[in-house]
Design a protein around this motif. Sequence first.
Motif, PDB file in Angstrom:
ATOM      1  N   SER A  79      17.101  51.652 -73.511  1.00  0.00           N
ATOM      2  CA  SER A  79      16.940  53.088 -73.309  1.00  0.00           C
ATOM      3  C   SER A  79      17.916  53.585 -72.256  1.00  0.00           C
ATOM      4  CB  SER A  79      15.512  53.427 -72.862  1.00  0.00           C
ATOM      5  OG  SER A  79      14.571  53.108 -73.868  1.00  0.00           O
ATOM      6  N   CYS A  80      18.450  54.767 -72.481  1.00  0.00           N
ATOM      7  CA  CYS A  80      19.345  55.440 -71.545  1.00  0.00           C
ATOM      8  C   CYS A  80      18.612  56.657 -71.009  1.00  0.00           C
ATOM      9  CB  CYS A  80      20.630  55.878 -72.246  1.00  0.00           C
ATOM     10  SG  CYS A  80      21.531  54.531 -73.069  1.00  0.00           S
ATOM     11  N   GLN A  81      18.428  56.719 -69.696  1.00  0.00           N
ATOM     12  CA  GLN A  81      17.679  57.807 -69.074  1.00  0.00           C
ATOM     13  C   GLN A  81      18.562  58.603 -68.126  1.00  0.00           C
ATOM     14  OE1 GLN A  81      14.779  56.721 -66.141  1.00  0.00           O
ATOM     15  NE2 GLN A  81      13.487  58.505 -66.537  1.00  0.00           N
ATOM     16  N   ARG A  82      18.716  59.873 -68.437  1.00  0.00           N
ATOM     17  CA  ARG A  82      19.455  60.767 -67.544  1.00  0.00           C
ATOM     18  C   ARG A  82      18.429  61.527 -66.691  1.00  0.00           C
ATOM     19  NH1 ARG A  82      22.883  65.686 -67.630  1.00  0.00           N
ATOM     20  NH2 ARG A  82      23.405  65.936 -65.434  1.00  0.00           N
ATOM     21  N   THR A  83      18.492  61.354 -65.385  1.00  0.00           N
ATOM     22  CA  THR A  83      17.628  62.076 -64.464  1.00  0.00           C
ATOM     23  C   THR A  83      18.449  63.179 -63.797  1.00  0.00           C
ATOM     24  OG1 THR A  83      18.098  60.738 -62.495  1.00  0.00           O
ATOM     25  CG2 THR A  83      16.431  59.887 -64.021  1.00  0.00           C
ATOM     26  N   ALA A  84      17.882  63.811 -62.783  1.00  0.00           N
ATOM     27  CA  ALA A  84      18.610  64.868 -62.084  1.00  0.00           C
ATOM     28  C   ALA A  84      19.832  64.337 -61.346  1.00  0.00           C
ATOM     29  CB  ALA A  84      17.680  65.569 -61.101  1.00  0.00           C
ATOM     30  N   THR A  85      19.822  63.045 -61.019  1.00  0.00           N
ATOM     31  CA  THR A  85      20.909  62.504 -60.193  1.00  0.00           C
ATOM     32  C   THR A  85      21.554  61.236 -60.739  1.00  0.00           C
ATOM     33  OG1 THR A  85      19.321  61.214 -58.877  1.00  0.00           O
ATOM     34  CG2 THR A  85      19.883  63.430 -58.081  1.00  0.00           C
ATOM     35  N   GLN A  86      20.982  60.635 -61.796  1.00  0.00           N
ATOM     36  CA  GLN A  86      21.460  59.346 -62.266  1.00  0.00           C
ATOM     37  C   GLN A  86      21.445  59.223 -63.782  1.00  0.00           C
ATOM     38  OE1 GLN A  86      18.609  56.731 -60.124  1.00  0.00           O
ATOM     39  NE2 GLN A  86      20.415  55.751 -59.232  1.00  0.00           N
ATOM     40  N   LEU A  87      22.206  58.244 -64.269  1.00  0.00           N
ATOM     41  CA  LEU A  87      22.081  57.738 -65.628  1.00  0.00           C
ATOM     42  C   LEU A  87      21.683  56.273 -65.485  1.00  0.00           C
ATOM     43  CD1 LEU A  87      22.455  57.989 -68.721  1.00  0.00           C
ATOM     44  CD2 LEU A  87      24.857  57.337 -68.370  1.00  0.00           C
ATOM     45  N   ILE A  88      20.537  55.908 -66.063  1.00  0.00           N
ATOM     46  CA  ILE A  88      19.979  54.569 -65.900  1.00  0.00           C
ATOM     47  C   ILE A  88      19.878  53.890 -67.254  1.00  0.00           C
ATOM     48  CG2 ILE A  88      18.040  53.219 -65.014  1.00  0.00           C
ATOM     49  CD1 ILE A  88      17.214  55.747 -63.425  1.00  0.00           C
ATOM     50  N   ILE A  89      20.223  52.615 -67.325  1.00  0.00           N
ATOM     51  CA  ILE A  89      20.036  51.848 -68.548  1.00  0.00           C
ATOM     52  C   ILE A  89      18.866  50.886 -68.349  1.00  0.00           C
ATOM     53  CG2 ILE A  89      21.853  50.152 -67.916  1.00  0.00           C
ATOM     54  CD1 ILE A  89      22.360  49.921 -70.999  1.00  0.00           C
TER      55      ILE A  89
END
Length: 248
Positions: free
Chosen positions: A188-198
Amino acid sequence: MKVPTMLLAAAAFALLPATTATAAPAAPAAPAAGASTIVAKYTFDSAASTVNDASGRGLPLKMRAADGGAVRYVTKGSGRALAFPVRCVQNAAKCPRVLLEGGDDADLDPGTKPFTYGVTLAATAAAVGSESNILQKGVADAQGQWKLQIGGKKKLPSCVIAGAGKGAKRYIAKSSAGVLDNKWHTISCQRTATQLIIWVDGQNRGSVAVPSTVGISNNLPLRVGAQNLNAKQTAFGGAIDDVVVSVG
């Protein structure tokens, strides 16, 4: 359900027998994302030439093929998963391949909102070659893009987002964990307010800082399994299940 003949791949394309793809340890598909809304979900449990969206919001995926490419369905748990044709060798005169393509769905254009996209897959190194595009909406140097790919020297998964405009910076979150062991893994790829996390099998495996001003909105379709039909060497040759996109 009887599988339509047009969807049965020839034996030469048999990559992933149901008996070889074993389940990964149970883990959440993605981190808790608060009040997010699923805007597209494809489970591949019904063997058909058009893959309907299980969330009731997204557009169907249609199969586009070249050089006689065909998918096949494999058993996964109590359901099914979809296996793509085996990747062709470099410079092959004939290269059977299949691309799944949706329409331009505004729900898949998150702008600057938090969003998550991902897939469950099973593959070997041969199934990805030097690079495979798993999920993609948009292209770089245009209206913005989000993408999940596997490649590089270590053949690791990575998440990519880019804002609109030629030369816009691409933000890439690279996983520290590989997935090419022919077992099922959820990425899963998660874009938050400050990051892109795998996330791989529910574990945070890498991140990159992303400015909150980076927005993604384009008029291109969601594509699964390849960048396009012309780019033979981005085709994915493994199996997929549970493509999910959520916003919020």
